[in-house]
Design an enzyme around this catalytic site. Structure first.
Site, PDB file in Angstrom:
ATOM      1  N   HIS A 162      11.052   8.219 -50.063  1.00  0.00           N
ATOM      2  CA  HIS A 162      12.349   8.460 -49.323  1.00  0.00           C
ATOM      3  C   HIS A 162      11.748   8.434 -47.932  1.00  0.00           C
ATOM      4  CE1 HIS A 162      15.926   9.691 -47.085  1.00  0.00           C
ATOM      5  NE2 HIS A 162      15.037  10.398 -46.581  1.00  0.00           N
ATOM      6  N   HIS A 167      12.685   5.400 -44.307  1.00  0.00           N
ATOM      7  CA  HIS A 167      12.662   5.690 -42.808  1.00  0.00           C
ATOM      8  C   HIS A 167      11.582   4.733 -42.133  1.00  0.00           C
ATOM      9  CE1 HIS A 167      15.525   9.058 -42.660  1.00  0.00           C
ATOM     10  NE2 HIS A 167      14.736   9.339 -43.611  1.00  0.00           N
ATOM     11  N   GLU A 208      20.874   8.078 -42.316  1.00  0.00           N
ATOM     12  CA  GLU A 208      20.393   8.597 -43.704  1.00  0.00           C
ATOM     13  C   GLU A 208      21.500   7.805 -44.666  1.00  0.00           C
ATOM     14  OE1 GLU A 208      18.069   9.973 -44.986  1.00  0.00           O
ATOM     15  OE2 GLU A 208      17.358  11.601 -43.495  1.00  0.00           O
ATOM     16  N   SER A 227      16.413   4.045 -50.194  1.00  0.00           N
ATOM     17  CA  SER A 227      15.154   4.802 -50.962  1.00  0.00           C
ATOM     18  C   SER A 227      15.556   5.234 -52.535  1.00  0.00           C
ATOM     19  CB  SER A 227      14.335   5.884 -50.202  1.00  0.00           C
ATOM     20  OG  SER A 227      15.611   6.992 -49.961  1.00  0.00           O
TER      21      SER A 227
HETATM   22 FE   LIG Z   1      15.644  11.213 -44.556  1.00  0.00          FE
END
Ligand SMILES: [Fe+2]
Length: 291
Positions: A162, A167, A208, A227
């Protein structure tokens, strides 16, 4: 990094200097003592880390590198269909390894020449003000462990897949990196916990779990969607709302299941005009007017 405390396994420092990650009984790795020992060792790296030092390398097993290769490969295929152009641009520039888990130090060294962002190791939950505040300085707090090998496409907590695939690929794009920095500046500027919470909720529903219109279809840019092997196939069927700060601030979310209310930016410019401008200028007073 996800914001909610209950999403992270608590990390306890023992009197003898050792570190214990308290996995819940429902965690896929709960009964795996070898995995748990590795989780403890990886958490200790972050607990003992001091800013300015190189991030210590985590020891991963061959099986864990294979999980990265499997999940990264599957996600890359889905990204071509579902991710926005700026994220794909970031991924192409960053050039993450596809066959093994990159060390966080390596991610930092790939990222810094592109947008100035560097990674910091996090053992678990980082207090909101620290987590967001350092974004203004170009630092991103990241967990370093990987999910349990028994369920490669599932993790109950934010892991290195993730943090890095979600990111770092976004942080490698100039426009997304600028938005992360603005979120950090906003977190530094606001004083009340309520205002900080509002800033963090806007981050949750954008960086997010944000989605965006692109060439007539809906694509994703949020790290939580990009993700997640499951969510990346599901987001188009969720309850999609217009990008609205006030509504984001009033929408509750449940981190234990798929995010079912999503907010759509009409373009990258639209995201910058609404969310970027909000983070750039917001203060306790302007946020109180939205709450
Ligand atoms: Fe995150």
């Amino acid at each position: 990094m996800f914001e909610e405390a209950q999403y992270f396994a608590p990390v306890a420092e023992q009197g003898d200097g050792s570190v214990v990650v308290e996995l819940a009984a429902s965690h896929p790795g709960f009964a795996d003592q070898v995995y748990r020992a590795r989780r403890n060792a990886i958490a200790a790296l972050a607990v003992n880390y001091r800013l300015g030092e190189p991030i210590p390398a985590a020891e991963y097993t061959e099986q864990e590198h294979e999980i990265w290769a499997l999940v990264a490969g599957e996600l890359a295929i889905k990204h071509r269909k579902y991710a926005v152009a700026e994220y794909l641009d970031g991924a192409a520039r960053l050039g993450l390894p596809s066959e093994r888990i990159p060390q966080l130090q390596e991610v930092s060294e790939l990222l810094e020449p592109l947008t100035g962002f560097r990674y910091l190791p996090a053992a678990g939950l980082v207090p909101l003000r620290d987590f967001y505040g350092v974004l203004a300085d170009g630092y991103f707090h990241s967990t370093q462990y990987i999910r349990h090998h028994s369920v490669p496409f599932y993790t109950p907590e934010p892991d290195v897949i993730h943090e890095v695939i979600g990111h770092a690929n976004a942080l490698a794009n100039d426009r997304f990196a600028a938005l992360y920095r603005l979120a950090g500046a906003a977190a530094r500027r606001v004083e009340s916990e309520e205002a900080l919470e509002f800033v963090s909720k806007v981050f949750w529903f954008t960086m997010e779990f944000g989605v965006m219109a692109e060439s007539g279809e809906l694509r994703a840019y949020g790290a939580g969607i990009l993700s997640s092997y499951g969510e990346v196939e599901e987001f188009r069927g969720m309850d999609i709302r217009p990008l609205d700060l006030k509504v984001m601030g009033h929408t509750q979310y449940d981190i234990t299941k798929y995010q079912d209310v999503l907010f759509r930016a009409e373009s990258m410019e639209h995201l910058e005009d609404v969310v970027g401008a909000f983070w750039e200028t917001c203060d306790d007073e302007s946020i109180a007017a939205l709450r």
